[in-house]
Design a protein around this motif. Structure first.
Motif, PDB file in Angstrom:
ATOM      1  N   LYS A   1       0.810  -1.224   0.000  1.00  0.00           N
ATOM      2  CA  LYS A   1       0.000   0.000   0.000  1.00  0.00           C
ATOM      3  C   LYS A   1       0.841   1.271   0.000  1.00  0.00           C
ATOM      4  O   LYS A   1       0.327   2.354  -0.270  1.00  0.00           O
ATOM      5  N   ARG A   2       2.168   1.149   0.272  1.00  0.00           N
ATOM      6  CA  ARG A   2       3.027   2.340   0.283  1.00  0.00           C
ATOM      7  C   ARG A   2       3.293   2.876  -1.129  1.00  0.00           C
ATOM      8  O   ARG A   2       3.708   4.026  -1.306  1.00  0.00           O
ATOM      9  N   ILE A   3       3.067   2.056  -2.155  1.00  0.00           N
ATOM     10  CA  ILE A   3       3.246   2.514  -3.522  1.00  0.00           C
ATOM     11  C   ILE A   3       2.223   3.615  -3.803  1.00  0.00           C
ATOM     12  O   ILE A   3       1.022   3.433  -3.597  1.00  0.00           O
ATOM     13  N   ASN A   4       2.702   4.761  -4.283  1.00  0.00           N
ATOM     14  CA  ASN A   4       1.802   5.889  -4.519  1.00  0.00           C
ATOM     15  C   ASN A   4       1.698   6.234  -6.005  1.00  0.00           C
ATOM     16  O   ASN A   4       2.303   5.576  -6.865  1.00  0.00           O
ATOM     17  N   ALA A   5       0.944   7.271  -6.304  1.00  0.00           N
ATOM     18  CA  ALA A   5       0.688   7.661  -7.696  1.00  0.00           C
ATOM     19  C   ALA A   5       1.979   8.082  -8.401  1.00  0.00           C
ATOM     20  O   ALA A   5       2.154   7.803  -9.592  1.00  0.00           O
TER      21      ALA A   5
ATOM     22  N   ALA B   1      12.148  -1.559  -8.891  1.00  0.00           N
ATOM     23  CA  ALA B   1      13.016  -0.612  -8.166  1.00  0.00           C
ATOM     24  C   ALA B   1      12.524   0.826  -8.339  1.00  0.00           C
ATOM     25  O   ALA B   1      12.514   1.608  -7.383  1.00  0.00           O
ATOM     26  N   ILE B   2      12.102   1.180  -9.555  1.00  0.00           N
ATOM     27  CA  ILE B   2      11.610   2.541  -9.802  1.00  0.00           C
ATOM     28  C   ILE B   2      10.347   2.805  -8.990  1.00  0.00           C
ATOM     29  O   ILE B   2      10.208   3.857  -8.339  1.00  0.00           O
ATOM     30  N   ALA B   3       9.411   1.861  -9.009  1.00  0.00           N
ATOM     31  CA  ALA B   3       8.137   2.047  -8.297  1.00  0.00           C
ATOM     32  C   ALA B   3       8.354   2.224  -6.801  1.00  0.00           C
ATOM     33  O   ALA B   3       7.780   3.131  -6.168  1.00  0.00           O
TER      34      ALA B   3
ATOM     35  N   LEU C   1       8.862   5.781  -2.067  1.00  0.00           N
ATOM     36  CA  LEU C   1       9.453   6.041  -0.746  1.00  0.00           C
ATOM     37  C   LEU C   1      10.014   7.444  -0.631  1.00  0.00           C
ATOM     38  O   LEU C   1      10.143   7.979   0.482  1.00  0.00           O
ATOM     39  N   LEU C   2      10.341   8.057  -1.760  1.00  0.00           N
ATOM     40  CA  LEU C   2      10.879   9.429  -1.741  1.00  0.00           C
ATOM     41  C   LEU C   2       9.782  10.487  -1.772  1.00  0.00           C
ATOM     42  O   LEU C   2      10.075  11.678  -1.678  1.00  0.00           O
TER      43      LEU C   2
END
Length: 541
Positions: A419-423, A477-479, A484-485
């Motif tokens: 769920k930490r993956i964002n738009a 890795a990109i996602a 996270l940044l």
């Protein structure tokens, strides 16, 4: 090749009468809104869902190309036909999220999970991907089959089948597609099954087949040092392509979304997974049989992709030859119909409706019909490029999909499980990934124009399976890195759309949608996949 006789034509005509009769019945039903036209009113049962999944997957490119693999020493590509376990993932893992979100399309789901940017990018790229793969390849294979069966020029055969399929797809919508696909799946399985049985008899049985081509010919697992099909990159890249195709691609997912509820949709996926195991025996083995008969001096053909049509025309008696010919035409039409309807769905609901949100339902249905014709025309223009990428139709299909699928598979997998993956992470992965894939595809098409010792040539010459595996790792890795940044998505944004965001009520509802029979059959499918993988290895050969 032997031509079709009168009895063959009677069988073929009878098949088309039944098919067009079903289509006509559907066309007469009222289809005044997008739910009915694009998702058949969301009221389809599991048997039709499963048969539709199978029929929309198995097209002429499978019949011609997979048999060509069997005849052309490309057994490792068999792994793409053992994705029944990934079809199960569609029903057990992905479907509950899709169904709960109430979406029509996969780009629409990404908009709900992330934002509108992801929806726009995936919509455009999906339509381009269909033109590069599904539309052009299916039309090409269909043209080869029809011209061989009827003795007419390739382009006349290709355009004629496109027009016939397009008519009932445009007029009847998704309901016409799924019901005609059910009939087509039955005809295809019957016809190819008869050919497999008679082919094995002609070659002298399974033992004689193995003795003629050699037991090692059936080994699908080659060492990692193999320049064409190293086993680890083959397994990784084929799995990535499988997750994209079976769990996130509009053509397949649209079938389970037509189900009346999650229970029927999941059972349709399980049934589709069972059917997915059949191509190994229905199409690949006849290709090996054709090779053995050629080695025995009983059959002649010039290229591996001719193996199935030549075997059919020379081996089967009158009448049965017409049945299998009808099966080939059925495979072509079912795949074309599926792609036509899915393309029109994507364009109408994800692009046109976003630009014109106040258009009435009738206008949206009409726009979807027009979009179908445009996509077909673009697919016809791409056909000449196919022969430049691979010497086999089936390998071309997997080749291009290895460059398209990694960013999409990465975004959907991470979007549901993390769920930490964002738009921001999603759009960065999609845009960067599609750019990299497009560059690699372009370099491969134009490889011959580069200096063999130069950087561009070496980049273009990277094995497509190896590239696909590293490409997927880069997309992951990109996602994760970009997400996270940047700020985490809100709890409201991920509610019900990720495993961490499922409510107790939703979890209870999902558990009530299956029973022990569904679990037992799914375990059985997994067991069959494992057994086939072992059977086509040096462990059991």
């Amino acid at each position: 090749m032997k031509g079709l006789d009168s009895l063959d034509w009677i069988v073929i005509v009878a098949y088309f009468v039944v098919l067009l009769g079903i289509a006509a019945w559907v066309i007469m039903q009222k289809q005044k809104n997008t739910t009915d036209y694009f998702l058949a009113g969301r009221n389809i049962g599991w048997f039709v869902v499963g048969a539709s999944i199978f029929a929309s997957n198995i097209g002429s490119e499978h019949v011609v190309g997979l048999a060509g693999n069997g005849a052309g020493d490309k057994m490792p590509l068999l792994i793409y036909e053992l994705h029944a376990w990934i079809v199960l993932m569609l029903g057990w893992v992905f479907l509950p999220f899709y169904a709960r979100s109430g979406v029509f399309t996969m780009p629409e789901f990404l908009e709900k999970r992330f934002d509108s940017r992801s929806r726009w990018v995936l919509s455009v790229v999906s339509i381009i991907a269909y033109i590069l793969t599904k539309v052009s390849v299916t039309i090409y294979a269909g043209g080869v089959v029809v011209s061989a069966l009827l003795g007419i020029p390739f382009w006349i055969g290709a355009v004629a089948t496109v027009v016939l399929t397009g008519i009932y797809t445009v007029l009847g919508g998704m309901r016409a597609v799924v019901y005609t696909e059910t009939i087509q799946a039955i005809v295809l399985v019957m016809g190819a099954g008869v050919l497999t049985y008679m082919g094995l008899n002609a070659v002298g049985g399974w033992g004689e087949l193995k003795a003629t081509v050699g037991p090692e010919y059936f080994n699908m697992w080659r060492p990692n040092s193999d320049p064409d099909y190293p086993w680890l990159p083959l397994f990784i890249t084929s799995t990535v392509v499988g997750i994209w195709y079976w769990c996130t691609d509009q053509v397949i997912v649209q079938r389970v979304l037509t189900a009346r509820n999650i229970k029927e949709g999941r059972r349709g996926a399980i049934f589709g997974a069972l059917l997915k195991l059949m191509p190994v025996f229905l199409f690949l083995i006849p290709g090996v049989v054709a090779l053995a008969l050629k080695m025995q001096g009983k059959l002649e053909w010039d290229s591996p992709d001719q193996a199935f049509p030549v075997l059919m025309s020379n081996l089967l008696p009158s009448g049965l030859r017409g049945l299998v010919a009808a099966g080939l035409l059925a495979a072509l039409m079912s795949s074309l119909a599926s792609v036509f309807n899915s393309c029109s769905t994507l364009f109408t609901l994800d692009i046109y409706k976003k630009l014109h949100p106040n258009k009435p339902e009738k206008e949206l249905v009409r726009t979807g019909r027009i979009a179908t014709f445009v996509v077909v025309g673009l697919g016809l223009l791409w056909i000449p490029v196919i022969s430049r990428l691979s010497d086999g139709l089936y390998e071309y299909l997997q080749n291009v999909q290895a460059y398209i699928s990694p960013p999409i598979a990465a975004v959907f997998l991470l979007g549901i499980f993390y769920k930490r993956i964002n738009a921001n992470g999603a759009i960065a992965t999609l845009t960067t990934g599609f750019f990299i894939g497009f560059v690699k595809l372009t370099l491969e098409i134009t490889k011959d124009s580069y200096d063999p010792g130069g950087f561009l040539y070496k980049l273009a010459d990277i094995n497509w399976l190896v590239f696909g595996a590293y490409f997927f790792a880069l997309c992951i890795a990109i996602a994760i890195g970009v997400s996270l940044l940047t700020p985490a998505p809100s709890e409201e944004k991920v509610a019900g759309l990720t495993y961490a965001g499922i409510t107790a009520e939703q979890d209870t509802e999902n558990k009530a949608s299956y029973n022990w029979v569904d679990i037992l059959v799914s375990i059985g499918v997994l067991g069959l996949v494992g057994y086939i993988m072992l059977s086509f290895s040096t462990l059991l050969l």
